[in-house]
Every structure is written in C-alpha cells, then in structure tokens.
Design an enzyme around this catalytic site. Structure first.
Site, mmCIF file in Angstrom:
data_model
loop_
_atom_site.group_PDB
_atom_site.id
_atom_site.type_symbol
_atom_site.label_atom_id
_atom_site.label_comp_id
_atom_site.label_asym_id
_atom_site.label_seq_id
_atom_site.Cartn_x
_atom_site.Cartn_y
_atom_site.Cartn_z
ATOM 1 N N ARG A 109 -25.574 75.900 -10.001
ATOM 2 C CA ARG A 109 -26.529 75.583 -11.077
ATOM 3 C C ARG A 109 -25.913 75.874 -12.436
ATOM 4 O O ARG A 109 -25.192 76.861 -12.601
ATOM 5 C CB ARG A 109 -27.804 76.423 -10.928
ATOM 6 C CG ARG A 109 -28.702 75.966 -9.797
ATOM 7 C CD ARG A 109 -29.869 76.905 -9.594
ATOM 8 N NE ARG A 109 -29.773 77.590 -8.321
ATOM 9 C CZ ARG A 109 -30.546 78.607 -7.943
ATOM 10 N NH1 ARG A 109 -31.491 79.057 -8.733
ATOM 11 N NH2 ARG A 109 -30.380 79.173 -6.772
ATOM 12 N N GLU A 133 -34.249 92.250 -0.192
ATOM 13 C CA GLU A 133 -35.520 91.583 -0.476
ATOM 14 C C GLU A 133 -36.440 91.582 0.735
ATOM 15 O O GLU A 133 -37.660 91.710 0.603
ATOM 16 C CB GLU A 133 -35.247 90.148 -0.957
ATOM 17 C CG GLU A 133 -34.676 90.122 -2.367
ATOM 18 C CD GLU A 133 -33.759 88.960 -2.641
ATOM 19 O OE1 GLU A 133 -32.849 88.716 -1.819
ATOM 20 O OE2 GLU A 133 -33.927 88.292 -3.671
ATOM 21 N N ASN A 140 -38.595 83.903 5.425
ATOM 22 C CA ASN A 140 -38.088 83.393 4.145
ATOM 23 C C ASN A 140 -37.619 81.959 4.377
ATOM 24 O O ASN A 140 -36.532 81.733 4.909
ATOM 25 C CB ASN A 140 -36.935 84.303 3.690
ATOM 26 C CG ASN A 140 -36.319 83.857 2.381
ATOM 27 O OD1 ASN A 140 -36.743 82.868 1.783
ATOM 28 N ND2 ASN A 140 -35.308 84.582 1.928
ATOM 29 N N GLY A 184 -22.651 90.932 -7.467
ATOM 30 C CA GLY A 184 -22.867 92.200 -8.177
ATOM 31 C C GLY A 184 -22.471 93.404 -7.344
ATOM 32 O O GLY A 184 -21.934 94.388 -7.862
ATOM 33 N N ARG A 208 -15.773 84.471 -3.890
ATOM 34 C CA ARG A 208 -14.586 84.938 -3.151
ATOM 35 C C ARG A 208 -13.445 83.925 -3.251
ATOM 36 O O ARG A 208 -12.290 84.291 -3.450
ATOM 37 C CB ARG A 208 -14.924 85.193 -1.676
ATOM 38 C CG ARG A 208 -15.681 86.482 -1.467
ATOM 39 C CD ARG A 208 -16.291 86.540 -0.112
ATOM 40 N NE ARG A 208 -17.339 85.518 0.026
ATOM 41 C CZ ARG A 208 -18.334 85.578 0.886
ATOM 42 N NH1 ARG A 208 -18.420 86.579 1.714
ATOM 43 N NH2 ARG A 208 -19.251 84.636 0.935
ATOM 44 N N ARG A 214 -41.779 85.372 1.932
ATOM 45 C CA ARG A 214 -41.233 85.254 0.591
ATOM 46 C C ARG A 214 -41.727 83.938 0.013
ATOM 47 O O ARG A 214 -41.517 82.879 0.597
ATOM 48 C CB ARG A 214 -39.710 85.264 0.641
ATOM 49 C CG ARG A 214 -39.118 85.176 -0.732
ATOM 50 C CD ARG A 214 -37.636 85.301 -0.700
ATOM 51 N NE ARG A 214 -37.113 85.287 -2.059
ATOM 52 C CZ ARG A 214 -35.838 85.383 -2.350
ATOM 53 N NH1 ARG A 214 -34.954 85.515 -1.386
ATOM 54 N NH2 ARG A 214 -35.441 85.361 -3.593
ATOM 55 N N ASP A 254 -18.237 79.548 -4.423
ATOM 56 C CA ASP A 254 -18.184 80.883 -3.819
ATOM 57 C C ASP A 254 -17.228 81.781 -4.611
ATOM 58 O O ASP A 254 -16.048 81.454 -4.757
ATOM 59 C CB ASP A 254 -17.703 80.732 -2.365
ATOM 60 C CG ASP A 254 -17.900 82.006 -1.570
ATOM 61 O OD1 ASP A 254 -17.420 83.067 -2.013
ATOM 62 O OD2 ASP A 254 -18.528 81.932 -0.504
HETATM 63 P P1 ADP Z 1 -27.857 84.444 -1.908
HETATM 64 O O1 ADP Z 1 -28.382 84.140 -3.271
HETATM 65 O O2 ADP Z 1 -27.572 83.233 -1.069
HETATM 66 O O3 ADP Z 1 -28.584 85.558 -1.175
HETATM 67 P P2 ADP Z 1 -25.725 86.379 -1.991
HETATM 68 O O4 ADP Z 1 -26.465 87.483 -2.644
HETATM 69 O O5 ADP Z 1 -25.358 86.524 -0.555
HETATM 70 O O6 ADP Z 1 -26.420 84.984 -2.234
HETATM 71 O O7 ADP Z 1 -24.389 86.159 -2.848
HETATM 72 C C1 ADP Z 1 -23.491 85.126 -2.564
HETATM 73 C C2 ADP Z 1 -22.307 85.257 -3.525
HETATM 74 O O8 ADP Z 1 -21.721 86.569 -3.369
HETATM 75 C C3 ADP Z 1 -21.199 84.249 -3.270
HETATM 76 O O9 ADP Z 1 -20.718 83.732 -4.505
HETATM 77 C C4 ADP Z 1 -20.103 85.111 -2.642
HETATM 78 O O10 ADP Z 1 -18.836 84.611 -2.920
HETATM 79 C C5 ADP Z 1 -20.316 86.424 -3.349
HETATM 80 N N1 ADP Z 1 -19.641 87.514 -2.628
HETATM 81 C C6 ADP Z 1 -19.951 88.026 -1.425
HETATM 82 N N2 ADP Z 1 -19.037 88.975 -1.067
HETATM 83 C C7 ADP Z 1 -18.129 89.051 -2.081
HETATM 84 C C8 ADP Z 1 -16.950 89.814 -2.332
HETATM 85 N N3 ADP Z 1 -16.505 90.700 -1.451
HETATM 86 N N4 ADP Z 1 -16.292 89.604 -3.493
HETATM 87 C C9 ADP Z 1 -16.729 88.709 -4.388
HETATM 88 N N5 ADP Z 1 -17.823 87.950 -4.224
HETATM 89 C C10 ADP Z 1 -18.526 88.116 -3.083
#
Ligand code: ADP
Length: 392
Positions: free
Chosen positions: A240, A378, A9, A329, A284, A92, A282
């Site tokens: 974005r 994925e 990927n 999610g 978090r 990918r 982020d």
């Molecule tokens: P990517 O599109 O890079 O694969 P991810 O699916 O890893 O992204 O998602 C990244 C997002 O998920 C970030 O905004 C991160 O803060 C959020 N995230 C990851 N763990 C948690 C958590 N425990 N609580 C809230 N948000 C989280």
C-alpha cells in the site's frame, strides 16, 4: 479441559483462528490455524500452542468460497473443540464506524449494523460479517463478540478525527477512524506491565507489519494515529502507498486513463515497499537484497516513520517512549536503527547490541526517550475482550 474461547479473523483470502483455554486468571493458546488462498486453491494448516505444525492439507476440490471453507473448517474445529463447542467466539472486525467504541455482544441487530459499515472497508468487512454468520450457525449455543480495529481510536479529540472538509461530511461518517487498535491495546497493556509510569505517559507505538500504522497515546488512550478513513493512509506498507497527495489520484484517472477500481488496486496492491523496490513487499527480502530499489524502499519506509513520529510527538506535546511492534517492528534491527538515527534530535539513543538481539528495551540507558520492541498479540486481546464481555 475448560471450555475454550475460539477467535476468528476472516480476511479477503484467509480465515485465521485460535483456540484459547482459560488458565488461572489468563489464557493458554492451544491451537492456531489458517485456511489461506481462499478463492484459488485453499490450503489448511493447524499448529499447536507452541507453533509446531500438527497437520496441513489442500481442501477438497470444489471448496473455494469463504462459506464453503467455513463449512469445511467446522469439521476440523470439531476435532479440537469439545463436543458442545467453544464457550464463546470472538471475532476481529475491521470497522466499527463511530458507533462501536468497544467490543460488542453480537445479535441480529449488531450483524445488520456491521453489514451497513461494509462500504467503509469493502476489502475486509464483508468477510468479517460472513465469518460471524458462519459461527453463529455452527455454534448456536455460544455467544459471539465483535472486537474492532477502530474502537481504540474513538478517544481521539475531534480535531484529530476530522478532515478539512465541510462538517456535514464528518457528521455523515467521513472520519479519520484509525486501525490496528487491537494491537495498540495489547502493546500498551504489556508496556503497562513492564513500566507502568511509561505507559501512563506520552507514547508513540509503531505497528509495522504487512500493514503499518502509528499511534500516539496519552495515559494509554489514543490521541492521534496515522491511518485515516481507510487503512491506506499514513505510512507506506508492504503493497500500500500510504498517504499521497489526493491530486495524484485525479492525475492517474485523467492522464493515465485508470478507472477508480484500477487506482484503488494500484494503491493497495502494487505500491509501497513492492512498488518502490520493484522486487518484494517483504522486508526480509529487501534487507537481504543489494539492489538500489530495495535500499530505497527501506530508506523511504524509515524516513516516513521518522516524519510521522515528529507529527505524533507534536500531538502529544513531547515524547516519553517509542514502541516498535508487529513483524518488522519486532524483528528488524535495521529499520529500528534507521528510524532511531533519524530521531536523535528527540533525545533517542539506541543500545546497538540490545537492538540487534531484539530485546524488549532497545534504547541506551542514557536515552531521554525509552525505546521498546514489544511483540503484539491481537488474537489474545480478542480472547480477553470476549471473555470479559460474556462475564460482564
Ligand atoms: P501482518 O500484517 O500480515 O500480520 P506481520 O506482522 O506478520 O504482518 O509482518 C509481516 C512483515 O514483517 C513482513 O514485511 C516481513 O518481512 C516482516 N518480518 C518478519 N520477520 C522479519 C525479520 N526477521 N526481519 C525483518 N522483517 C521481518
């Protein structure tokens, strides 16, 4: 060891890979790794199938570009792959245009066609193509397969794929392509295992990661999605903007003196959760912050998800299940709670405790619409599609 499948990927600043070994009828993840910060000071991390870090290092000086990093990575892959290489390599690929409606076995002609699609996804597609070229050179005996983020959405009716533009533009490729298709495919297949009758019904899935989109499926087939011609449309994301009035773009150019490239950089890199909060992309960080901007960003994110759910439920003529996936999610009880509170009119009711535990089913028993939090994978879909393609 049975010959493993290698999954690649390639992004604009990273090369991610995963090594899967056939195991019974399925696959076992053996290794996962990444070279990140490509173009700056590339850094390598290798993990085992359980996620434990096995090694990490900076790349040697002078190893900066994607091609140089691929050359370097070949040496590291040699340490974890059999001497005669992988059985096959699955890639990918962000864009398959309207022509690729499923995975494709790669030959010179396919590489050319993928390269021609580069203007449609200039931030990802050229790197995907360079990854394919690098692997074809590194493992000439292994077939390469392209798995697309767009293919899943080619089942959508014409009305869902067109814009309100003269139809010659649609014919020439100005189409709502949709993305995150590999994630939707995986999540829908997992939902099919958990509850086949639900997966066969009217489902809205919210892929909420750094990039975020939503998809309406009927009988497991995509009928509408929030991302469009590019992965900029629809929901606000980490950096974005998501969908905005196109008039804003003309205003930024005419009144703020931005060039097209500057507007693009602004909407892709400085907007969304980062832009609104002025703090972080982020989730978090935003959840942990009491700053008003952080609250506003989370509220706007949830508000747009509620609005899009209404629109997608309309495309489906109702709703049987709502599925949350990807980083936010799967892990953010707060975002799920805010979204579901905004959707109570649809008959959605959360089970607060199940939601705070990130259970698979997070809706209350009496909720008319079932709500799930299903982890996506994925890379695994790519390993499966690649193997199916080779053995077809
Ligand atoms: P990517 O599109 O890079 O694969 P991810 O699916 O890893 O992204 O998602 C990244 C997002 O998920 C970030 O905004 C991160 O803060 C959020 N995230 C990851 N763990 C948690 C958590 N425990 N609580 C809230 N948000 C989280």
């Amino acid at each position: 060891m049975k010959k493993p499948v290698l999954v690649i990927n390639t992004g604009s600043s990273s090369i991610k890979f995963a090594v899967y070994e056939p195991d019974g009828g399925g696959f076992k993840l053996r290794h996962k790794g990444v070279v990140e910060e490509i173009g700056r000071e590339p850094f390598y991390t290798l993990r085992d199938g359980e996620g434990k870090e096995l090694s990490s290092c900076r790349l040697e000086d002078g190893t900066r570009t994607h091609d140089e990093c691929f050359g370097w990575l070949e040496g590291r892959l040699g340490e974890i792959l059999p001497e005669d290489g992988p059985s096959s390599v699955g890639h990918r690929v962000v864009h398959g245009g309207t022509g690729f409606t499923g995975p494709a076995l790669i030959d010179g002609g396919v590489v050319e066609r993928l390269s021609e699609l580069e203007p449609l996804a200039p931030l990802r597609q050229p790197y995907n193509v360079s990854g394919i070229r690098a692997m074809m050179k590194a493992y000439p005996g292994a077939p390469n397969v392209a798995c697309f983020d767009t293919s899943f959405h080619r089942t959508q009716p014409e009305l869902a794929q067109m814009f309100g533009l003269p139809m010659e533009y649609y014919e020439s490729g100005v189409v709502r392509y949709g993305f995150h298709g590999l994630s939707y495919e995986y999540v829908l297949s997992r939902l099919g295992e958990i509850s086949p009758e639900t997966a066969a019904g009217r489902v809205v899935t919210a892929h909420l990661g750094a990039g975020a989109s939503m998809c309406a499926t009927l009988g497991g087939k995509s009928v509408a999605t929030t991302m469009g011609f590019t992965a900029l449309d629809g929901l606000p994301m980490g950096t974005r903007s998501g969908g905005i009035d196109p008039g804003v773009i003309f205003y930024l150019q005419r009144e703020k003196g931005m060039t097209a490239d500057e507007v693009e950089g602004f909407l892709y890199k400085k907007s969304g959760l980062l832009g609104i909060s002025g703090l972080s992309s982020d989730m978090r960080d935003l959840e942990a912050s009491a700053a008003p901007g952080a609250r506003l960003a989370v509220d706007y994110f949830a508000y747009r998800i509620v609005r899009e759910t209404g629109s997608l439920a309309a495309a489906l003529g109702g709703l049987d299940a709502l599925v949350f996936t990807a980083g936010i999610g799967e892990n953010s009880a707060l975002v799920r709670e805010k979204v579901c509170a905004g959707l109570s009119w649809l008959g959605i009711e959360l089970d607060g405790e199940a939601n705070s535990r990130n259970d698979l089913v997070v809706s209350a028993g009496k909720s008319r619409v079932r709500v799930y939090a299903i982890p996506t994978d994925e890379e695994l879909v790519i390993a499966i599609e690649t193997t199916n393609m080779i053995s077809a």
